[in-house]
Structures are given as C-alpha cells and as structure tokens.
Design an enzyme around this catalytic site. Structure first.
Site, PDB file in Angstrom:
ATOM      1  N   TYR A   1       0.818  -1.213   0.000  1.00 35.22           N
ATOM      2  CA  TYR A   1       0.000   0.000   0.000  1.00 35.22           C
ATOM      3  C   TYR A   1       0.851   1.261   0.000  1.00 35.22           C
ATOM      4  CZ  TYR A   1      -4.668  -2.001   0.777  1.00 35.22           C
ATOM      5  OH  TYR A   1      -5.870  -2.636   0.646  1.00 35.22           O
TER       6      TYR A   1
ATOM      7  N   LYS B   1       3.560 -15.175   1.914  1.00 37.54           N
ATOM      8  CA  LYS B   1       3.718 -15.886   0.634  1.00 37.54           C
ATOM      9  C   LYS B   1       5.210 -16.152   0.457  1.00 37.54           C
ATOM     10  CE  LYS B   1       2.100 -17.532  -3.255  1.00 37.54           C
ATOM     11  NZ  LYS B   1       1.220 -18.722  -3.338  1.00 37.54           N
TER      12      LYS B   1
ATOM     13  N   ASP C   1      -2.569 -18.167   0.099  1.00 34.52           N
ATOM     14  CA  ASP C   1      -3.572 -18.871  -0.708  1.00 34.52           C
ATOM     15  C   ASP C   1      -4.202 -19.996   0.113  1.00 34.52           C
ATOM     16  OD1 ASP C   1      -1.069 -20.107  -0.752  1.00 34.52           O
ATOM     17  OD2 ASP C   1      -1.194 -20.743  -2.851  1.00 34.52           O
TER      18      ASP C   1
ATOM     19  N   ASP D   1      -6.101  -7.153   4.082  1.00 35.82           N
ATOM     20  CA  ASP D   1      -7.270  -6.525   3.470  1.00 35.82           C
ATOM     21  C   ASP D   1      -8.191  -7.605   2.902  1.00 35.82           C
ATOM     22  OD1 ASP D   1      -8.902  -4.464   2.315  1.00 35.82           O
ATOM     23  OD2 ASP D   1      -7.976  -4.931   0.387  1.00 35.82           O
TER      24      ASP D   1
ATOM     25  N   ASP E   1     -11.934  -9.321   4.635  1.00 31.85           N
ATOM     26  CA  ASP E   1     -13.245  -9.327   3.955  1.00 31.85           C
ATOM     27  C   ASP E   1     -13.784 -10.755   3.883  1.00 31.85           C
ATOM     28  OD1 ASP E   1     -13.202  -6.571   3.389  1.00 31.85           O
ATOM     29  OD2 ASP E   1     -14.010  -6.885   1.369  1.00 31.85           O
TER      30      ASP E   1
END
Ligand code: IPM
Ligand code: MG
Length: 368
Positions: free
Chosen positions: A148, A199, A231, A255, A259
C-alpha cells in the site's frame, strides 16, 4: 461531605464520510451518548469532513484541518468513505486516499479485525452451522506498510510508448517486529495461537516477514506460532475457520482475508475494527465500505459501526464496562429477532437503520 470525582470527558473526532456513513454514524453516536450517560462520563464530539464529501466541499478528501482535529482527540470514530461519483478522480484525490492518509498521518500500523459470530446469526451465514458456530478469531493486519505504501509506485511511461504500472511490497524488519509484537501480545490474552500468513514460497518480502516472526516467537514461548501461505489461508478460512485464534499478516493479505473472514459472520455489516499506533488516538471504523447503492434509504446495517464504538471504548479509552454494555445490547436486539435486510432470515423482523438504532438504545437502557 466529599465531592464526587469529576466525570471524565473524552474528545472524539467524528468522520461520517460518504454513502451510508452519515446514517450509521448517527446511530453510533446515539449509542455512545447512551452509554456515557449510563456509566457517568461525557463526550466532546467534533465532526470533520472526510472522503468524497470533503473533496466536494474543499477539493481534498483529507483536509489538513481534519487530520489536525484527529490528532487533538482521544479517539477517532469513522464511518465510511467512497462513492461511484468519485471513481474517475485521479488516484490521489479519491476518497480512499483519505483512509491511507489518516492511517499514515496518525501512525496507525496495527489494524485489529475481530471475527465473532452472534449465535442468533448463524443461519444468516452461507456456511454450515458446524463450521462457524462459536468462531472467535482476530485478524491483525499491518496497516501502514507493505504494497500500500512501498516505493517505487506509479504508472511509468517507457521509451517505447509502453506504460508500466508499479507498486512495491516492502517491509523493514522493524515494521514486522512491531506488528508481530501486537499480535503475540493479543494471542497471550486469547487462546495463545498465532498464525502468521505470508507468501514466503514466492516473495522475498515474505521470507523476511517469516524470519522476523520466528525470531519473535522466542520471546513468547507460551504462544504456539504457525505459518501459512496466503492462498492456503484463504482456503482454510472457509474450510475450517475454527482452527484460527489470531492471524497476523501484511497490509494487502490482511485486506483480502478480513473481507473473506467477515462473511463467516453472515454479513460484512457486522464487523468492527480498531487501528492503533504506538501513541496518539486510535481509529475505529467498520470493516465495510460506504455502500452508496443503499445510501439514504434507511437500509444500512449500523451494527458494525456500533461495535466499532465498543472497540473505541475498549481499546482506545479503556472503558471495557461501556464496551461490554454495547455488545450486550447488540446481542439482545438480535435475540429479540430484529434484523436489517443484510442479516435477515426466516422468522425475523426486518427493520431499517434508524429503528435498529432505537432498539439498541432501549436495550442499552435495560442492560445491567
Ligand atoms: C479496508 C478498505 C481500504 C483498504 C480501502 C477502502 C482503501 O478496503 O479498510 O479494508 O484497502 O485498506
Ligand atoms: Mg478492505
């Protein structure tokens, strides 16, 4: 006769923003006023513009005066920003930039997103009862670093007329350490299980992340640390979410996963969040956005906003008594069968945003 101790007054900056923001903020503020009265403290509320409406009024989504007011308060209470009509603005003027500016400007590196299910809402989730019953997890998202904010960033023109879009996912070891500490400390207060999501099979930045988390674990022998690729974590969250207690992860992964995790609870309209720095005021806001499609229709679910007020009381102002009262009131209203449209199921009574607010006020009154 001894004088009674003075009532504390907390200064909170109110940022209603766009879309459903003003409607849910109105309910959130009523609830905060009600608990103040009940628990003997008072508020000094100061409202300030943010997001698209601030842009429309003054040409910038995060006016300097707004940031200043936030800095001078004990806590910042935000609803939501964003509207379709600002989608074509250049990136630096979009309402979402205000959130990034606030996070950076207030140094809010730790974002706590608790995911708890109210037993009354189990049937509102698209997942099976046995998978989600009793889930209670916390996503700790790093909020002021990673892709970000990493540099270089931008859309660059190459000599051959080709454009190249660039963002950079970067973390300093110290940035990983400070969010890691927040997560380990939280885990100590909960079930002492921490899952760090990265990751590291592909990204160097994740290898550093994993290395630092592993080093930190030595300071917290009571916490069981595990690592998971993002993942796989996305898959595990819907397969068997109860395996998680605290999840700690970087800005972008957090983020996305938060959600996803919100849907375990039936609706993103239920999830509050807290963003904290090392000093200064914290920021408390729902995880959901401004839902411009239902703005002004009295259909919004104000519960995430209201629960964000509870987080503000607990994590920002050290008033767990008032926080618990709000959470109890939410549970009571759900128990009575009142639902906004997003969480309605058979046999429940659908109410608007305003009426949900009124029911909550009555429930606060009745809390012991
Ligand atoms: C969130 C939101 C924001 C983010 C957007 C609106 C900038 O999705 O708080 O999760 O990506 O952080
Ligand atoms: Mg998000």
């Amino acid at each position: 006769m001894t004088a009674s101790p003075p009532q504390p007054t907390y200064t909170a900056t109110l940022l209603s923003g766009d879309g459903i923001g003003p409607e849910i903020m109105a309910v959130g503020v009523d609830v905060l006023k009600a608990v103040a009265q009940k628990f003997g403290f008072s508020w000094n509320f100061q409202a300030a513009p943010i997001g698209g409406s601030a842009y429309a009024a003054s040409g910038h989504p995060l006016p300097d005066e707004t940031l200043q007011l936030c800095r001078q308060s004990d806590a910042v209470y935000l609803a939501a920003v964003g509207d379709f009509k600002y989608d074509t603005l250049p990136a630096h003027l979009r309402p979402e930039q205000a959130l990034l500016g606030l996070r950076a400007g207030l140094g809010l590196f730790a974002n706590l997103r608790p995911v708890q299910i109210f037993p009354q809402l189990i049937d509102a989730s698209t997942l099976k009862r046995e998978a989600i019953e009793d889930i209670d997890l916390m996503v700790v998202r790093e909020l002021t670093g990673g892709i970000y904010f990493g540099k270089p960033k931008g859309i660059f023109q190459q000599e051959n007329g080709i454009q190249r879009g660039v963002n950079t996912m970067a973390y300093l070891d110290s940035e990983v350490d400070r969010i890691g500490k927040v997560a380990f400390e939280l885990a100590m207060k909960r079930d002492r299980k921490l899952c760090s999501v990265d990751k590291a099979n592909v990204l160097d930045v994740s290898q550093l992340w994993r290395q630092q988390m592993t080093k930190l674990a030595a300071d917290y022998p009571a916490v069981e640390l595990s690592h998971m690729y993002v993942d796989n974590a996305a898959m595990q969250l819907v397969r068997w979410p109860k395996q998680f207690d605290v999840i700690v992860t970087g800005n972008l992964f957090g983020d996305i996963l938060s959600d996803e995790a919100s849907m375990l609870t039936g609706s993103i309209g239920m999830l509050p969040s807290a963003s904290l720095g090392t000093e200064g005021p914290g920021l408390f806001e729902p995880v959901h956005g401004s839902a411009p499609d239902i703005a002004g229709l009295d259909k919004a679910n104000p519960i995430a906003q209201v629960l964000s007020g509870a987080m503000m009381l607990r994590y920002g102002l050290d008033r767990p008594d008032a926080a618990r009262c709000i959470e109890g009131a939410v549970e009571q209203v759900l128990e009575q069968g009142y639902r906004t449209g997003d969480i309605a199921s058979e046999g429940t009574q659908v109410v608007g945003c305003r009426e949900m607010g009124d029911r909550l006020l009555t429930a606060i009154d009745r809390q012991t």
